[in-house]
Design a protein around this motif. Structure first.
Motif, mmCIF file in Angstrom:
data_model
loop_
_atom_site.group_PDB
_atom_site.id
_atom_site.type_symbol
_atom_site.label_atom_id
_atom_site.label_comp_id
_atom_site.label_asym_id
_atom_site.label_seq_id
_atom_site.Cartn_x
_atom_site.Cartn_y
_atom_site.Cartn_z
ATOM 1 N N TYR A 129 0.849 -1.186 0.000
ATOM 2 C CA TYR A 129 0.000 0.000 0.000
ATOM 3 C C TYR A 129 0.884 1.235 0.000
ATOM 4 N N ASP A 130 0.627 2.162 -0.925
ATOM 5 C CA ASP A 130 1.483 3.335 -1.077
ATOM 6 C C ASP A 130 1.318 4.366 0.037
ATOM 7 N N HIS A 131 0.103 4.546 0.524
ATOM 8 C CA HIS A 131 -0.151 5.589 1.517
ATOM 9 C C HIS A 131 -1.032 5.062 2.651
ATOM 10 N N PRO A 132 -0.540 4.093 3.417
ATOM 11 C CA PRO A 132 -1.393 3.549 4.484
ATOM 12 C C PRO A 132 -1.543 4.532 5.637
ATOM 13 N N GLN A 133 -2.675 4.466 6.295
ATOM 14 C CA GLN A 133 -2.868 5.211 7.527
ATOM 15 C C GLN A 133 -2.028 4.533 8.602
ATOM 16 N N GLU A 134 -1.813 5.192 9.713
ATOM 17 C CA GLU A 134 -0.984 4.633 10.790
ATOM 18 C C GLU A 134 -1.496 3.273 11.268
ATOM 19 N N ASP A 135 -2.808 3.077 11.236
ATOM 20 C CA ASP A 135 -3.380 1.824 11.726
ATOM 21 C C ASP A 135 -3.658 0.818 10.599
ATOM 22 N N GLU A 136 -3.072 1.039 9.418
ATOM 23 C CA GLU A 136 -3.241 0.127 8.290
ATOM 24 C C GLU A 136 -1.889 -0.444 7.879
ATOM 25 N N ALA A 137 -1.892 -1.691 7.457
ATOM 26 C CA ALA A 137 -0.659 -2.346 7.037
ATOM 27 C C ALA A 137 -0.076 -1.684 5.793
ATOM 28 N N LYS A 138 1.245 -1.605 5.752
ATOM 29 C CA LYS A 138 1.941 -1.108 4.566
ATOM 30 C C LYS A 138 2.224 -2.254 3.604
ATOM 31 N N GLN A 139 2.559 -3.435 4.154
ATOM 32 C CA GLN A 139 2.816 -4.622 3.351
ATOM 33 C C GLN A 139 2.051 -5.802 3.939
ATOM 34 N N VAL A 140 1.458 -6.601 3.055
ATOM 35 C CA VAL A 140 0.744 -7.803 3.469
ATOM 36 C C VAL A 140 1.268 -8.963 2.628
ATOM 37 N N TYR A 141 1.861 -9.934 3.303
ATOM 38 C CA TYR A 141 2.353 -11.156 2.662
ATOM 39 C C TYR A 141 1.316 -12.245 2.909
ATOM 40 N N SER A 142 0.876 -12.928 1.850
ATOM 41 C CA SER A 142 -0.159 -13.955 1.991
ATOM 42 C C SER A 142 0.260 -15.258 1.329
ATOM 43 N N GLU A 143 -0.123 -16.348 1.987
ATOM 44 C CA GLU A 143 0.022 -17.677 1.412
ATOM 45 C C GLU A 143 -1.381 -18.122 1.022
ATOM 46 N N LEU A 144 -1.529 -18.601 -0.213
ATOM 47 C CA LEU A 144 -2.833 -19.011 -0.724
ATOM 48 C C LEU A 144 -2.823 -20.498 -1.036
ATOM 49 N N GLU A 169 1.283 -9.135 8.298
ATOM 50 C CA GLU A 169 1.051 -7.716 8.016
ATOM 51 C C GLU A 169 2.150 -6.900 8.679
ATOM 52 N N LEU A 170 2.776 -5.999 7.913
ATOM 53 C CA LEU A 170 3.801 -5.100 8.435
ATOM 54 C C LEU A 170 3.253 -3.675 8.401
ATOM 55 N N TYR A 171 3.387 -2.964 9.508
ATOM 56 C CA TYR A 171 2.837 -1.622 9.636
ATOM 57 C C TYR A 171 3.941 -0.575 9.571
ATOM 58 N N PRO A 172 3.601 0.662 9.170
ATOM 59 C CA PRO A 172 4.610 1.712 9.046
ATOM 60 C C PRO A 172 5.370 1.988 10.351
ATOM 61 N N GLY A 217 -0.856 4.105 -7.750
ATOM 62 C CA GLY A 217 -0.761 5.138 -6.731
ATOM 63 C C GLY A 217 -1.356 4.754 -5.387
ATOM 64 N N GLU A 218 -1.982 3.570 -5.296
ATOM 65 C CA GLU A 218 -2.605 3.144 -4.046
ATOM 66 C C GLU A 218 -2.120 1.783 -3.571
ATOM 67 N N ILE A 219 -2.196 0.783 -4.441
ATOM 68 C CA ILE A 219 -1.854 -0.580 -4.050
ATOM 69 C C ILE A 219 -1.218 -1.309 -5.230
#
Length: 101
Positions: free
Chosen positions: A8-23, A34-37, A70-72
């Motif tokens: 995510y390019d512009h996460p809020q403080e309470d939103e993850a910046k990077q999300v790694y997923s196994e499917l 989930e990694l946060y700023p 510009g977002e994700i």
């Protein structure tokens, strides 16, 4: 199994910046990190539990459809990249308690 990274390019403080997923084979999430700023992280699934936090909906076959310029950005990653992030998550105190250790 497939592995993906959502950034995510512009996460809020309470939103993850990077999300790694196994499917799994049905493109349903089985594990997520989930990694946060601010440096906090949360891991879900497997030995971390909290499976109810995993996305119940399958991801699209072509993850590029999740891209919003510009977002994700979404892309598949190598299994080793996911395992490295997952293993690092297991070595650190997580979430709220991580602020105190």
């Amino acid at each position: 199994m497939r592995y993906l990274l959502l950034e995510y390019d512009h996460p809020q403080e309470d939103e993850a910046k990077q999300v790694y997923s196994e499917l799994d084979r049905e493109n349903r999430e089985t594990r997520r990190v989930e990694l946060y700023p601010n440096g906090l992280w949360f891991a879900y699934g497997d030995e971390h539990g909290r499976e109810e936090a995993l996305s119940p909906d399958p991801f699209p076959e072509d993850v590029r459809t999740l891209n919003i310029p510009g977002e994700i950005s979404a892309r598949t990653i190598a299994p080793g990249v996911f395992r490295e992030v997952w293993d690092q998550a297991a070595e650190r105190p997580d979430g709220f308690m991580g602020m105190f250790f």
